[in-house]
Design a protein around this motif. Structure first.
Motif, PDB file in Angstrom:
ATOM      1  N   SER A   9     -13.536 -76.184  36.487  1.00 31.32           N
ATOM      2  CA  SER A   9     -13.466 -75.421  35.233  1.00 31.32           C
ATOM      3  C   SER A   9     -13.269 -76.338  34.044  1.00 31.32           C
ATOM      4  O   SER A   9     -13.960 -76.217  33.032  1.00 31.32           O
ATOM      5  CB  SER A   9     -12.320 -74.408  35.298  1.00 31.32           C
ATOM      6  N   VAL A  10     -12.336 -77.260  34.149  1.00 29.75           N
ATOM      7  CA  VAL A  10     -12.040 -78.168  33.035  1.00 29.75           C
ATOM      8  C   VAL A  10     -13.228 -79.084  32.761  1.00 29.75           C
ATOM      9  O   VAL A  10     -13.632 -79.269  31.604  1.00 29.75           O
ATOM     10  CB  VAL A  10     -10.759 -78.975  33.315  1.00 29.75           C
ATOM     11  N   ARG A  11     -13.799 -79.644  33.800  1.00 25.06           N
ATOM     12  CA  ARG A  11     -14.923 -80.580  33.630  1.00 25.06           C
ATOM     13  C   ARG A  11     -16.097 -79.956  32.874  1.00 25.06           C
ATOM     14  O   ARG A  11     -16.801 -80.648  32.143  1.00 25.06           O
ATOM     15  CB  ARG A  11     -15.418 -81.074  34.986  1.00 25.06           C
ATOM     16  N   ARG A  12     -16.302 -78.679  33.032  1.00 23.30           N
ATOM     17  CA  ARG A  12     -17.407 -77.998  32.339  1.00 23.30           C
ATOM     18  C   ARG A  12     -17.309 -78.142  30.826  1.00 23.30           C
ATOM     19  O   ARG A  12     -18.319 -78.031  30.125  1.00 23.30           O
ATOM     20  CB  ARG A  12     -17.415 -76.509  32.692  1.00 23.30           C
ATOM     21  N   ALA A  19     -19.783 -87.697  35.054  1.00 26.54           N
ATOM     22  CA  ALA A  19     -19.632 -86.939  36.300  1.00 26.54           C
ATOM     23  C   ALA A  19     -18.998 -87.768  37.404  1.00 26.54           C
ATOM     24  O   ALA A  19     -18.296 -87.229  38.252  1.00 26.54           O
ATOM     25  CB  ALA A  19     -20.988 -86.417  36.752  1.00 26.54           C
ATOM     26  N   ASP A  20     -19.224 -89.074  37.386  1.00 27.38           N
ATOM     27  CA  ASP A  20     -18.674 -89.934  38.441  1.00 27.38           C
ATOM     28  C   ASP A  20     -17.306 -90.507  38.095  1.00 27.38           C
ATOM     29  O   ASP A  20     -16.729 -91.255  38.878  1.00 27.38           O
ATOM     30  CB  ASP A  20     -19.647 -91.069  38.765  1.00 27.38           C
ATOM     31  N   GLU A  21     -16.764 -90.135  36.940  1.00 28.24           N
ATOM     32  CA  GLU A  21     -15.446 -90.630  36.537  1.00 28.24           C
ATOM     33  C   GLU A  21     -14.364 -89.639  36.946  1.00 28.24           C
ATOM     34  O   GLU A  21     -14.517 -88.427  36.783  1.00 28.24           O
ATOM     35  CB  GLU A  21     -15.400 -90.841  35.019  1.00 28.24           C
ATOM     36  N   GLU A  22     -13.281 -90.168  37.474  1.00 30.00           N
ATOM     37  CA  GLU A  22     -12.165 -89.332  37.914  1.00 30.00           C
ATOM     38  C   GLU A  22     -11.501 -88.655  36.709  1.00 30.00           C
ATOM     39  O   GLU A  22     -11.330 -89.271  35.656  1.00 30.00           O
ATOM     40  CB  GLU A  22     -11.135 -90.197  38.639  1.00 30.00           C
ATOM     41  N   LEU A  23     -11.129 -87.412  36.875  1.00 27.07           N
ATOM     42  CA  LEU A  23     -10.349 -86.705  35.868  1.00 27.07           C
ATOM     43  C   LEU A  23      -8.880 -86.970  36.178  1.00 27.07           C
ATOM     44  O   LEU A  23      -8.344 -86.449  37.157  1.00 27.07           O
ATOM     45  CB  LEU A  23     -10.634 -85.200  35.911  1.00 27.07           C
ATOM     46  N   VAL A  24      -8.273 -87.829  35.380  1.00 19.61           N
ATOM     47  CA  VAL A  24      -6.892 -88.220  35.637  1.00 19.61           C
ATOM     48  C   VAL A  24      -5.937 -87.310  34.878  1.00 19.61           C
ATOM     49  O   VAL A  24      -6.301 -86.689  33.869  1.00 19.61           O
ATOM     50  CB  VAL A  24      -6.639 -89.704  35.286  1.00 19.61           C
ATOM     51  N   ALA A  25      -4.718 -87.233  35.373  1.00 18.37           N
ATOM     52  CA  ALA A  25      -3.716 -86.303  34.854  1.00 18.37           C
ATOM     53  C   ALA A  25      -3.452 -86.473  33.367  1.00 18.37           C
ATOM     54  O   ALA A  25      -3.241 -85.501  32.652  1.00 18.37           O
ATOM     55  CB  ALA A  25      -2.419 -86.441  35.640  1.00 18.37           C
ATOM     56  N   ASP A  31     -10.372 -86.280  23.562  1.00 12.16           N
ATOM     57  CA  ASP A  31     -11.191 -87.501  23.560  1.00 12.16           C
ATOM     58  C   ASP A  31     -12.438 -87.356  24.424  1.00 12.16           C
ATOM     59  O   ASP A  31     -13.420 -88.064  24.225  1.00 12.16           O
ATOM     60  CB  ASP A  31     -10.377 -88.701  24.048  1.00 12.16           C
ATOM     61  N   PHE A  32     -12.392 -86.438  25.377  1.00 11.76           N
ATOM     62  CA  PHE A  32     -13.540 -86.214  26.253  1.00 11.76           C
ATOM     63  C   PHE A  32     -14.376 -85.021  25.809  1.00 11.76           C
ATOM     64  O   PHE A  32     -15.238 -84.553  26.542  1.00 11.76           O
ATOM     65  CB  PHE A  32     -13.084 -86.051  27.704  1.00 11.76           C
ATOM     66  N   GLY A  33     -14.107 -84.506  24.602  1.00 12.37           N
ATOM     67  CA  GLY A  33     -14.978 -83.502  24.003  1.00 12.37           C
ATOM     68  C   GLY A  33     -14.464 -82.078  23.967  1.00 12.37           C
ATOM     69  O   GLY A  33     -15.210 -81.173  23.595  1.00 12.37           O
ATOM     70  N   LEU A  34     -13.221 -81.846  24.340  1.00 12.75           N
ATOM     71  CA  LEU A  34     -12.682 -80.483  24.289  1.00 12.75           C
ATOM     72  C   LEU A  34     -12.318 -80.164  22.837  1.00 12.75           C
ATOM     73  O   LEU A  34     -11.289 -80.594  22.329  1.00 12.75           O
ATOM     74  CB  LEU A  34     -11.454 -80.333  25.195  1.00 12.75           C
ATOM     75  N   ASP A  35     -13.184 -79.413  22.174  1.00 14.24           N
ATOM     76  CA  ASP A  35     -12.919 -79.023  20.794  1.00 14.24           C
ATOM     77  C   ASP A  35     -12.326 -77.610  20.766  1.00 14.24           C
ATOM     78  O   ASP A  35     -12.063 -77.022  21.813  1.00 14.24           O
ATOM     79  CB  ASP A  35     -14.187 -79.129  19.939  1.00 14.24           C
TER      80      ASP A  35
END
Length: 81
Positions: A9-12, A19-25, A31-35
């Motif tokens: 859900s978050v990655r979307r 896609a190949d980078e780990e989503l770290v805590a 910074d990754f685009g969540l506006d």
């Protein structure tokens, strides 16, 4: 940590997270685009997926700062339901 449904859900809503980078805590979601619009959409997705409602006190920038803070808030809400 968190479950697969949460991560998917978050990655979307993180267009700048490869896609190949780990989503770290402690990843800064903005910074990754969540506006602001994506935050509202993500909130809706999480509420539907986990059948919960975020109350006003959980609707802050701090809640959506990192995956960890968001997961902790979601977990607390689920435990209270």
């Amino acid at each position: 940590m968190w479950d697969e449904r949460f991560e998917e859900s978050v990655r979307r809503f993180l267009p700048y997270l490869p896609a190949d980078e780990e989503l770290v805590a402690d990843a800064p979601l903005r910074d990754f685009g969540l506006d602001s619009l994506a935050t509202v959409d993500l909130l809706s997705v999480l509420e539907d997926a986990y059948e919960v409602r975020f109350q006003d006190e959980a609707l802050s920038l701090a809640t959506f700062e990192t995956p960890e803070t968001l997961w902790k808030t979601l977990s607390r809400i689920r435990a209270e339901s």
